[in-house]
Design a protein around this motif. Structure first.
Motif: not given
Ligand SMILES: [Zn+2]
Length: 583
Positions: A336-342, A262-267, A145-147
């Motif tokens: 960062x966001x992959x490791x620790x989350x949004x 990746x930030x957008x994907x996490x909201x 969906x992000x793509x």
């Protein structure tokens, strides 16, 4: 020949007046403006002034002023069209003519080619050839969906995939070259993007302005579309089309496309990026239109840190607050966001301090307190704090330092003010005038206003109209025919009104070539008056009333604008009136 307003606007956009003037005279910067020795009259002190904000110049010595076209006309002794030709050639713009295609037509063709190319890249990603690229994106954690949302695509390897696909869709070769999609080589035409992940860059109108391509093999890691008439790296921002609709009042500025995505994907839908360049003042101003604060989340390496410092300075100059979250432990926001989350990312942002906190913590690292019980740190810290424009903010930091080092707060405040004065002196040519300071220095008391003659009042009013064209729409209707008595002011008003009403007004350039030289000189002088920056509705109404009153009182004769013959006749007739009155 009447040139389309869109072309004239683009000509002005691409030919910055500061750049053009500085290729002829040596400009020195004073706050928001530049000064130089006038190229049009001989002088020892610089009274020739260039205003980047209005893209105009005015010489207080000889009274000559105008826009970039006027400057070239005077400098090169050109007529209007020759100056336009000169400036167009300089930036590679085509002058529209009756049988050729004009610039806006060309733009539409570029947008169209880009849209078709974006579709081609997107479908290539989902074809067999795109398998490797899909795998790469999946490994980076991108959902389908992000793509789709970002229209991410793939440019296949090989030299002419896009080229041939576009020709088969009926595009002509020429368009592919000037839209920056294909190049011309010794062996013939070739695709610019080959074996790369493709990120379409969408502008604020929703058009595909250009592309960023990330390498899947050899070659530069990132390449972008070269500059075209619709794509400007110094102006466009990645994902601003989405971020400006975010409910957040801040924007998160990151370095790369992948960080944004990746930030957008996490909201976090308020993330944006520059296109592989440092942030420009132009981009900073665009960002400030859509947000109140910028979070600088660059990479944590040395290059990212120096980019952060530069960005702090750029935003500080336009009075936009910044915060810098601590992302240490990861190399960029994506990691960062992959490791620790949004959620942790948001917490880091909410805990992050202002640019001053950020600079203070760096100063702390550079000046270990153990060495000299904090003297060196305090010196650097007070210099940093002095960059704040807010006294309250300076006092808060002074209070903190006072407690930490057990030094009297007043002593620290004194250090801060001293550092501030030093900075001011050092940067006196770099000082940004704040509207509030100018208001203080130039506040026009009503008694001073009451002394303004009608010409001066008209000039003030037309300048306010010019600088705030919405006022023309608002007040224009209530102004009677021939409201302005000054012939220059009414000349300017007529053109201004036409241009504002047709929606093509963009500043000084939309009047050049349309108003007389004298009117242009008058206008550029008037708009350079600093008290115009701060105005209120009452000012506008005051000037309108004042002009009406004076018009009624006087048999208006515009002495100021008369040439010597007219003046002689005028005085003659006045003398006669007096004589007649005595008889
Ligand atoms: Zn001059």
């Amino acid at each position: 020949m009447a040139l389309p307003q869109g072309f004239i606007e683009e000509l002005h956009e691409k030919n910055d007046i500061v750049e053009i003037v500085s290729s002829h005279v040596e400009l020195k910067r004073f706050g928001r403006l530049y000064r130089a020795l006038c190229p049009f009259h001989s002088e020892k002190t610089a009274s020739f002034t260039v205003y980047p904000d209005t893209q105009s110049f005015y010489c207080f010595g000889c009274g000559v002023g105008g826009d970039v076209i006027t400057f070239v006309m005077k400098q090169e002794n050109f007529d209007y069209m020759a100056a336009v030709r000169f400036l167009s050639e300089r930036v590679g713009l085509l002058i529209p003519d009756d049988d050729g295609e004009d610039e806006s037509h060309r733009r539409r063709k570029i947008y169209d080619a880009n849209k078709k190319a974006a579709r081609f890249f997107y479908s290539s990603l989902n074809s067999d050839e795109g398998r490797g690229a899909r795998g790469y994106l999946r490994k980076r954690g991108l959902a389908d969906s992000t793509i789709k949302r970002f229209g991410i695509g793939y440019a296949p390897s090989g030299w002419r995939n896009l080229y041939e696909a576009m020709l088969s869709q009926g595009l002509n070769e020429e368009v592919l070259f000037y839209s920056g999609l294909c190049g011309k080589g010794k062996k013939g035409p070739y695709d610019i993007f080959r074996n790369r992940i493709i990120f379409p860059i969408i502008d604020l109108s929703g058009n595909v302005a250009g592309f960023g391509g990330r390498s899947m093999g050899e070659g530069a890691k990132y390449i972008n579309t070269s500059e075209t008439s619709v794509f400007r790296k110094r102006r466009n921002l990645y994902a601003l089309n989405i971020a400006r609709k975010s409910s957040e009042r801040s924007m998160i500025l990151v370095e790369g496309y992948m960080d944004v995505i990746s930030l957008h994907q996490e909201g976090l839908d308020n993330a944006i990026a520059t296109l592989g360049t440092a942030i420009t003042p132009e981009q900073a101003r665009i960002i400030s239109k859509y947000s109140d604060e910028v979070v600088l989340a660059y990479d944590t390496d040395g290059a990212g840190k120096s980019a952060t410092n530069k960005a702090i300075a750029v935003f500080r100059k336009i009075g936009m607050p910044t915060r810098i979250p601590d992302l240490s432990g990861s190399k960029d926001p994506d990691e960062f966001i992959k490791e620790y989350g949004a959620e942790s990312f948001k917490i880091r942002i909410s805990k992050s301090g202002s640019s001053i906190d950020y600079e203070l913590s760096k100063a702390r690292e550079n000046n270990p307190v153990e060495l000299d019980s904090g003297v060196a740190f305090l010196r650097e810290a007070t210099a940093i704090i002095s960059s704040s424009d807010l006294k309250a903010e300076r006092e808060i930091y002074a209070g903190k330092l006072s407690e930490e080092f057990n030094v009297d707060k007043n002593t620290i405040m004194t250090m801060i003010e001293r550092a501030g004065r030093k900075r001011y002196k050092r940067n006196s040519e770099e000082v940004v005038f704040k509207a509030s300071d100018i208001k203080k220095r130039f506040d026009f008391s009503s008694s001073m206003k009451m002394q303004l003659g009608s010409v001066a009042s008209e000039q003030r009013l037309i300048s306010l109209f010019f600088l705030n064209p919405d006022l023309v729409k608002e007040y224009g209707k209530e102004l009677e025919e021939n409201f302005f008595k000054s012939k220059y002011v009414s000349e300017i008003y007529e053109e201004l009104k036409k241009s504002v009403e047709s929606g093509s007004f963009f500043g000084i350039g939309s009047l050049s070539g349309k108003i007389s030289e004298d009117a242009m000189n008058m206008l550029t002088k008037s708009i350079s008056e600093p008290e115009l920056i701060n105005f209120s509705r009452e000012d506008v109404e005051f000037y309108i009333e004042r002009i009406r009153t004076l018009n009624n009182k006087l048999d208006f004769t515009d002495v100021i604008e008369m040439d010597s013959n007219e003046l002689r006749d005028h005085l003659e007739s006045k003398r006669n009136e007096v004589k007649e009155g005595n008889e």
